[in-house]
Design a protein around this motif. Structure first.
Motif, PDB file in Angstrom:
ATOM      1  N   SER A 117       0.873  -1.298   0.046  1.00 54.95           N
ATOM      2  CA  SER A 117       0.034  -0.046   0.116  1.00 54.95           C
ATOM      3  C   SER A 117       0.818   1.220  -0.069  1.00 54.95           C
ATOM      4  CB  SER A 117      -0.851   0.017   1.095  1.00 54.95           C
ATOM      5  OG  SER A 117      -1.338   1.231   1.365  1.00 54.95           O
ATOM      6  N   ARG A 118       0.541   2.223  -0.994  1.00 51.48           N
ATOM      7  CA  ARG A 118       1.321   3.372  -0.995  1.00 51.48           C
ATOM      8  C   ARG A 118       0.894   4.218   0.287  1.00 51.48           C
ATOM      9  NH1 ARG A 118       1.587   8.295  -0.783  1.00 51.48           N
ATOM     10  NH2 ARG A 118      -0.611   8.114  -0.294  1.00 51.48           N
ATOM     11  N   SER A 119      -0.364   4.398   0.590  1.00 51.63           N
ATOM     12  CA  SER A 119      -0.569   5.146   1.821  1.00 51.63           C
ATOM     13  C   SER A 119      -0.276   4.409   3.163  1.00 51.63           C
ATOM     14  CB  SER A 119      -2.206   5.412   1.708  1.00 51.63           C
ATOM     15  OG  SER A 119      -2.734   4.204   2.017  1.00 51.63           O
ATOM     16  N   GLY A 120      -0.014   3.356   3.128  1.00 46.02           N
ATOM     17  CA  GLY A 120       0.201   2.623   4.191  1.00 46.02           C
ATOM     18  C   GLY A 120       1.641   2.436   4.319  1.00 46.02           C
ATOM     19  N   SER A 121       2.504   2.383   3.489  1.00 45.19           N
ATOM     20  CA  SER A 121       4.014   2.405   3.545  1.00 45.19           C
ATOM     21  C   SER A 121       4.362   3.842   4.132  1.00 45.19           C
ATOM     22  CB  SER A 121       4.507   1.987   2.153  1.00 45.19           C
ATOM     23  OG  SER A 121       4.173   2.830   1.153  1.00 45.19           O
ATOM     24  N   THR A 122       3.792   4.859   3.387  1.00 45.16           N
ATOM     25  CA  THR A 122       4.286   6.045   3.691  1.00 45.16           C
ATOM     26  C   THR A 122       3.816   6.736   5.241  1.00 45.16           C
ATOM     27  OG1 THR A 122       2.550   7.202   2.460  1.00 45.16           O
ATOM     28  CG2 THR A 122       4.462   7.000   1.510  1.00 45.16           C
ATOM     29  N   ILE A 123       2.679   6.174   5.481  1.00 47.92           N
ATOM     30  CA  ILE A 123       2.370   6.376   6.894  1.00 47.92           C
ATOM     31  C   ILE A 123       3.115   5.478   8.015  1.00 47.92           C
ATOM     32  CG2 ILE A 123       0.404   5.978   8.522  1.00 47.92           C
ATOM     33  CD1 ILE A 123      -1.497   6.662   6.376  1.00 47.92           C
ATOM     34  N   VAL A 124       3.460   4.255   7.690  1.00 47.14           N
ATOM     35  CA  VAL A 124       4.390   3.519   8.417  1.00 47.14           C
ATOM     36  C   VAL A 124       5.607   4.265   8.552  1.00 47.14           C
ATOM     37  CG1 VAL A 124       5.592   1.504   8.417  1.00 47.14           C
ATOM     38  CG2 VAL A 124       3.447   1.188   8.059  1.00 47.14           C
ATOM     39  N   ALA A 125       6.179   4.626   7.388  1.00 47.49           N
ATOM     40  CA  ALA A 125       7.563   5.395   7.635  1.00 47.49           C
ATOM     41  C   ALA A 125       7.477   6.590   8.441  1.00 47.49           C
ATOM     42  CB  ALA A 125       8.079   5.687   6.242  1.00 47.49           C
ATOM     43  N   GLY A 126       6.319   7.538   8.287  1.00 45.65           N
ATOM     44  CA  GLY A 126       6.215   8.548   9.054  1.00 45.65           C
ATOM     45  C   GLY A 126       6.163   8.330  10.541  1.00 45.65           C
ATOM     46  N   LEU A 127       5.454   7.403  10.996  1.00 44.30           N
ATOM     47  CA  LEU A 127       5.120   7.199  12.336  1.00 44.30           C
ATOM     48  C   LEU A 127       6.456   6.663  12.842  1.00 44.30           C
ATOM     49  CD1 LEU A 127       1.663   5.126  12.258  1.00 44.30           C
ATOM     50  CD2 LEU A 127       2.254   7.623  13.012  1.00 44.30           C
ATOM     51  N   LEU A 128       7.236   5.736  12.046  1.00 45.92           N
ATOM     52  CA  LEU A 128       8.487   5.071  12.698  1.00 45.92           C
ATOM     53  C   LEU A 128       9.473   6.267  12.813  1.00 45.92           C
ATOM     54  CD1 LEU A 128       8.862   1.508  10.787  1.00 45.92           C
ATOM     55  CD2 LEU A 128       8.013   2.237  13.240  1.00 45.92           C
ATOM     56  N   ARG A 129       9.151   7.330  11.723  1.00 45.41           N
ATOM     57  CA  ARG A 129      10.185   8.456  12.160  1.00 45.41           C
ATOM     58  C   ARG A 129       9.936   9.556  13.187  1.00 45.41           C
ATOM     59  NH1 ARG A 129      15.225   8.204  10.945  1.00 45.41           N
ATOM     60  NH2 ARG A 129      15.129  10.587  10.517  1.00 45.41           N
ATOM     61  N   GLY A 130       8.762   9.300  13.795  1.00 46.83           N
ATOM     62  CA  GLY A 130       8.105  10.034  14.985  1.00 46.83           C
ATOM     63  C   GLY A 130       7.416  11.412  14.395  1.00 46.83           C
ATOM     64  N   LEU A 131       6.891  11.072  13.373  1.00 52.98           N
ATOM     65  CA  LEU A 131       5.977  12.387  12.918  1.00 52.98           C
ATOM     66  C   LEU A 131       4.682  12.368  13.814  1.00 52.98           C
ATOM     67  CD1 LEU A 131       8.248  12.509  10.729  1.00 52.98           C
ATOM     68  CD2 LEU A 131       6.094  12.985   9.199  1.00 52.98           C
ATOM     69  N   LYS A 132       4.117  13.372  14.195  1.00 51.66           N
ATOM     70  CA  LYS A 132       2.736  13.378  14.781  1.00 51.66           C
ATOM     71  C   LYS A 132       1.688  12.969  13.658  1.00 51.66           C
ATOM     72  CE  LYS A 132       3.610  17.144  18.074  1.00 51.66           C
ATOM     73  NZ  LYS A 132       3.397  18.486  18.427  1.00 51.66           N
ATOM     74  N   LYS A 133       0.696  12.345  14.077  1.00 49.08           N
ATOM     75  CA  LYS A 133      -0.160  11.789  13.447  1.00 49.08           C
ATOM     76  C   LYS A 133      -0.768  12.609  12.185  1.00 49.08           C
ATOM     77  CE  LYS A 133      -0.901   7.864  16.011  1.00 49.08           C
ATOM     78  NZ  LYS A 133      -2.304   6.817  17.073  1.00 49.08           N
ATOM     79  N   PRO A 134      -1.314  13.880  12.451  1.00 46.91           N
ATOM     80  CA  PRO A 134      -1.841  14.464  11.633  1.00 46.91           C
ATOM     81  C   PRO A 134      -0.951  15.131  10.484  1.00 46.91           C
ATOM     82  CG  PRO A 134      -2.406  15.594  13.748  1.00 46.91           C
ATOM     83  CD  PRO A 134      -1.468  14.437  13.752  1.00 46.91           C
ATOM     84  N   LEU A 135       0.393  15.031  10.790  1.00 47.00           N
ATOM     85  CA  LEU A 135       1.428  15.607   9.987  1.00 47.00           C
ATOM     86  C   LEU A 135       1.909  14.419   9.169  1.00 47.00           C
ATOM     87  CD1 LEU A 135       3.628  17.429   8.676  1.00 47.00           C
ATOM     88  CD2 LEU A 135       5.187  16.691  10.562  1.00 47.00           C
ATOM     89  N   THR A 136       1.606  13.247   9.484  1.00 45.50           N
ATOM     90  CA  THR A 136       1.834  11.846   8.848  1.00 45.50           C
ATOM     91  C   THR A 136       0.752  11.594   7.749  1.00 45.50           C
ATOM     92  OG1 THR A 136       3.005  10.861  10.747  1.00 45.50           O
ATOM     93  CG2 THR A 136       2.071   9.282   9.089  1.00 45.50           C
ATOM     94  N   THR A 137      -0.314  11.767   8.056  1.00 51.69           N
ATOM     95  CA  THR A 137      -1.411  11.438   6.959  1.00 51.69           C
ATOM     96  C   THR A 137      -1.400  12.862   6.018  1.00 51.69           C
ATOM     97  OG1 THR A 137      -2.981  12.723   8.543  1.00 51.69           O
ATOM     98  CG2 THR A 137      -3.060  10.483   8.430  1.00 51.69           C
ATOM     99  N   GLU A 138      -1.134  14.012   6.160  1.00 52.54           N
ATOM    100  CA  GLU A 138      -0.998  15.096   5.360  1.00 52.54           C
ATOM    101  C   GLU A 138       0.119  14.923   4.597  1.00 52.54           C
ATOM    102  OE1 GLU A 138      -1.277  20.011   5.361  1.00 52.54           O
ATOM    103  OE2 GLU A 138      -0.224  18.914   7.216  1.00 52.54           O
ATOM    104  N   PHE A 139       1.293  14.619   5.001  1.00 52.73           N
ATOM    105  CA  PHE A 139       2.386  14.642   4.114  1.00 52.73           C
ATOM    106  C   PHE A 139       2.362  13.340   3.080  1.00 52.73           C
ATOM    107  CE2 PHE A 139       6.997  13.546   3.224  1.00 52.73           C
ATOM    108  CZ  PHE A 139       7.473  14.519   2.814  1.00 52.73           C
ATOM    109  N   SER A 140       1.930  11.982   3.829  1.00 54.72           N
ATOM    110  CA  SER A 140       1.514  10.984   2.906  1.00 54.72           C
ATOM    111  C   SER A 140       0.682  11.355   1.761  1.00 54.72           C
ATOM    112  CB  SER A 140       0.709  10.067   3.852  1.00 54.72           C
ATOM    113  OG  SER A 140       0.430   8.847   2.970  1.00 54.72           O
TER     114      SER A 140
END
Length: 274
Positions: free
Chosen positions: A172-195
């Motif tokens: 999953s594109r959205s899944g993989s980028t969200i996973v990477a964002g979470l593992l890098r410590g991004l806040k959830k709103p920023l993780t979804t927006e950046f994804s």
């Protein structure tokens, strides 16, 4: 392409493109079920265009501000004006550009290899299992402490790399980028927006390459009512899916998708072995 196929594929594209269950994997499974061939490549590309519109609609204000403030930054650079601290949207724009680089490199370099994976459903089933594991692991292990001002170039490059690997059908594109964002410590709103914003250049680029391939390959370009319905559905359902994923992620329910992916992945693999 008949009405039923157009409706089903349009809905599934809108759902699977943004919910972390892999649109490429699900479209491959559905095309296998319906017996749809490469002659419908144009239809598939137009469904992706529909989901591209979804992102622009949901994040219209952010997209507009990124464009305006980024052009302002370029103007200051070209005229030699003093540049102060970057605004949130200027940083966001620069990080999106940086994150798009590894995505483009991976996509162009390994395009033929990734396309070869569509010849069998077993690799797709395995990829669905992997996506499920990544979602489960990221939600359990991820931390939240970075806003846009703390997000680094390394963060964007890693997330962009994950997006590039999502060209593999079943990842999953959205899944993989969200996973990477979470593992890098991004806040959830920023993780979804950046994804989702990071998906804009990648999706648009893939759409253009797909359309060029359609014309070069001599595939039929048929614009009819089922096509229009499919695009409208992929756009409308995409908007709903984006908003739904934001709520699901904020409620720490991302791992629910893991169970679904494990079931679908296992069924896909077993069905090809028996």
């Amino acid at each position: 392409m008949n009405w039923i196929e157009a409706i089903v594929l349009g809905i599934f594209q809108g759902v699977a493109e943004f919910l972390p269950i892999s649109s490429s994997g699900h479209l491959a499974l559905l095309q296998h079920m319906f017996g749809i061939t490469e002659g419908n490549l144009f239809f598939t590309e137009m469904l992706h265009f529909g989901t591209l519109i979804s992102i622009v609609i949901v994040y219209f204000e952010d997209v507009k501000r990124i464009v305006i403030e980024f052009l302002s930054l370029l103007g200051n650079l070209l005229t030699g004006r003093k540049i102060g601290d970057l605004t949130d949207h200027q940083r966001l724009g620069l990080l999106i550009i940086a994150g798009s680089v590894p995505t483009a490199i991976i996509g162009i370099t390994f395009e033929d290899f990734f396309e070869s994976l569509y010849t069998s459903l077993i690799p797709i089933g395995i990829a669905l299992l992997v996506t499920g594991f990544l979602l489960w692991f990221a939600e359990k292990k991820g931390t939240e402490n970075k806003d846009i001002q703390k997000m680094s170039l390394v963060d964007s490059l890693i997330i962009g790399t994950f997006q590039g690997l999502a060209i593999i059908p079943g990842i999953s594109r959205s899944g993989s980028t969200i996973v990477a964002g979470l593992l890098r410590g991004l806040k959830k709103p920023l993780t979804t927006e950046f994804s989702f914003l990071l998906a804009l250049p990648a999706t648009f680029g893939a759409f253009l390459m797909g359309i060029i391939k359609v014309f070069k390959g001599g595939d039929g370009v048929i614009v009819n009512t089922p096509l229009v319905v499919g695009v409208i559905l992929s756009t409308g359902v995409g908007i709903v899916s984006i908003k739904a994923l934001i709520k699901i992620l904020n409620r720490n329910k991302l791992h629910y998708f893991s169970y679904y992916l494990w079931i679908v992945g296992a069924i896909t693999i077993i069905s090809q072995l028996i």
